[in-house]
Scaffold this active site. Structure first.
Site, PDB file in Angstrom:
ATOM      1  N   CYS A  95      64.941  50.742   3.642  1.00 31.86           N
ATOM      2  CA  CYS A  95      64.617  50.837   5.071  1.00 31.86           C
ATOM      3  C   CYS A  95      64.882  52.245   5.620  1.00 31.86           C
ATOM      4  CB  CYS A  95      65.364  49.764   5.848  1.00 31.86           C
ATOM      5  SG  CYS A  95      64.615  49.421   7.461  1.00 31.86           S
ATOM      6  N   HIS A 150      63.074  44.892   2.934  1.00 31.22           N
ATOM      7  CA  HIS A 150      64.440  44.470   2.610  1.00 31.22           C
ATOM      8  C   HIS A 150      64.459  43.533   1.397  1.00 31.22           C
ATOM      9  CE1 HIS A 150      66.782  45.999   6.094  1.00 31.22           C
ATOM     10  NE2 HIS A 150      65.573  46.069   6.610  1.00 31.22           N
ATOM     11  N   GLU A 167      66.979  42.390  -0.135  1.00 30.22           N
ATOM     12  CA  GLU A 167      68.068  41.410  -0.008  1.00 30.22           C
ATOM     13  C   GLU A 167      67.670  40.237   0.876  1.00 30.22           C
ATOM     14  OE1 GLU A 167      68.337  43.590   3.772  1.00 30.22           O
ATOM     15  OE2 GLU A 167      67.864  44.140   1.705  1.00 30.22           O
TER      16      GLU A 167
END
Length: 363
Positions: free
Chosen positions: A247, A332, A334
């Site tokens: 990001c 992202h 995750e």
């Protein structure tokens, strides 16, 4: 129920029911299209200084629990919903959304036409907004709102003040905290990494002195050009250590290598953004939260190549260095909230660090 007003800098306003804290607040009004994951979204440090509009019509229906926080103290300025569930139902639920917002001092508004607000933001771009009591003088609110300059140097507000360790028996990773989500740290912990989280202004020399196996650049809020300290650090470690950015870390990596960034009209915030890997044609659905992006044409003549693009608007979503073991993604991996399709990128980072031991670095 007490009434509240959301006034936008263009003069449009919405009146609804007050939820959360009673205080007045000003922030950048953005929207998130995720159907779930409101707790993770509200506690994501990347939303620093923003008033989040949830486009899904019912928010809070499974409550708030102690496990799904992305940070202890949320940095959002406010929350906007169509309907806030008063009676959540979930075995992990501990408090309602309204109770959570009150506890954390976050004001909100419910009962407004979030579809209309979202379409307005899509047309006009992100706008400053103020949440205040409905009884406030509208002309005075608008004048005050237009006179306020939103904060810069947002990373300074959400980064760790001091370095700290999260021990493990595996690879040693330095995680540069620009506003890191807890889920990123958890993904490294799952892989048994010994993680040292360091402040955003840590130098390359300080990082190299820790003798890590790799460096990760975290997510974070705001304009990447407000973090010039990061650029010199990145130039000082790339080629010497494996590097993985997420990001804001992706944008900083681009700037450090001579590319440019720009502000998107209304950003990418949600859990269903399709991203294509150019080398294979593989398409994954990704979680995203960014208001800035890398300017594709600015990559010409740099040592970076585009690895991923967003299929809706062809935004640059992935970069890799042509010579060094360094790559970054705008989305992202995750997740939390969102799909875990691209979680494998953490495993690729582990493989890249294994390559360091085998002498594959060019430095």
């Amino acid at each position: 129920m007490t009434k509240r007003i959301l006034m936008l800098e263009d003069g449009n306003y919405f009146i609804g029911d007050a939820i959360g804290s009673e205080k007045e607040t000003i922030g950048e009004v953005v929207f998130n299209t995720g159907m779930t994951g409101y707790q993770e979204t509200i506690t994501d440090p990347s939303y620093y200084g923003q008033i989040i509009t949830f486009t899904y019509p019912l928010v809070g229906n499974y409550g708030v629990n102690r496990d799904d926080f992305e940070s202890i103290n949320p940095a959002v300025k406010g929350v906007v919903v169509r309907e806030a569930a008063e009676f959540p139902s979930n075995w992990r639920n501990q408090i309602t959304l309204d109770e959570f917002l009150k506890e954390k001092g976050i004001p909100g508004i419910a009962g407004i036409d979030t579809r209309k607000l979202t379409k307005l933001i899509r047309k006009e771009g992100t706008l400053k907004g103020i949440l205040a009591a409905e009884t406030a003088n509208k002309e005075e609110l608008l004048h005050h709102l237009r006179s306020v300059r939103l904060p810069v140097d947002q990373v300074h507000e959400v980064s760790s003040a001091k370095a700290f360790a999260s021990p493990g028996d595996g690879k040693r990773v330095v995680l540069v905290d620009y506003g890191v989500k807890s889920s990123i740290l958890r993904e490294l912990n799952k892989r048994n990494c010994y993680v040292t989280v360091v402040p955003y202004n840590t130098t390359a020399e300080e990082i190299l002195a820790m003798h890590p196996d790799g460096v990760m650049l975290s997510n974070g809020p705001g304009d990447p050009k407000d973090v010039p300290e990061a650029l010199e650090m990145i130039r000082g470690i790339q080629g010497k250590l494996p590097l993985f950015g997420i990001c804001l870390g992706h944008q900083l990596f681009a700037l450090a290598n001579g590319a440019d960034t720009f502000k998107l009209k209304f950003g990418h915030r949600g859990a269903n953004h399709p991203v294509k890997e150019l080398a294979t044609g593989r398409v994954d659905f990704t979680a995203q939260n960014h208001g800035y992006a890398v300017e594709k044409d600015s990559l010409i003549g740099t040592d970076l190549k585009v690895t991923h693009i967003e299929l809706n608007d062809e935004t640059v979503e992935g970069l890799a260095h042509k010579e060094y073991p360094a790559y970054t993604v705008q989305y992202h991996p995750e997740a939390n909230p969102g799909p875990s399709d691209v979680n494998y990128l953490f495993d690729e980072f582990m493989e890249m660090m294994n390559g360091k031991e085998e002498g594959e670095l060019h430095a």
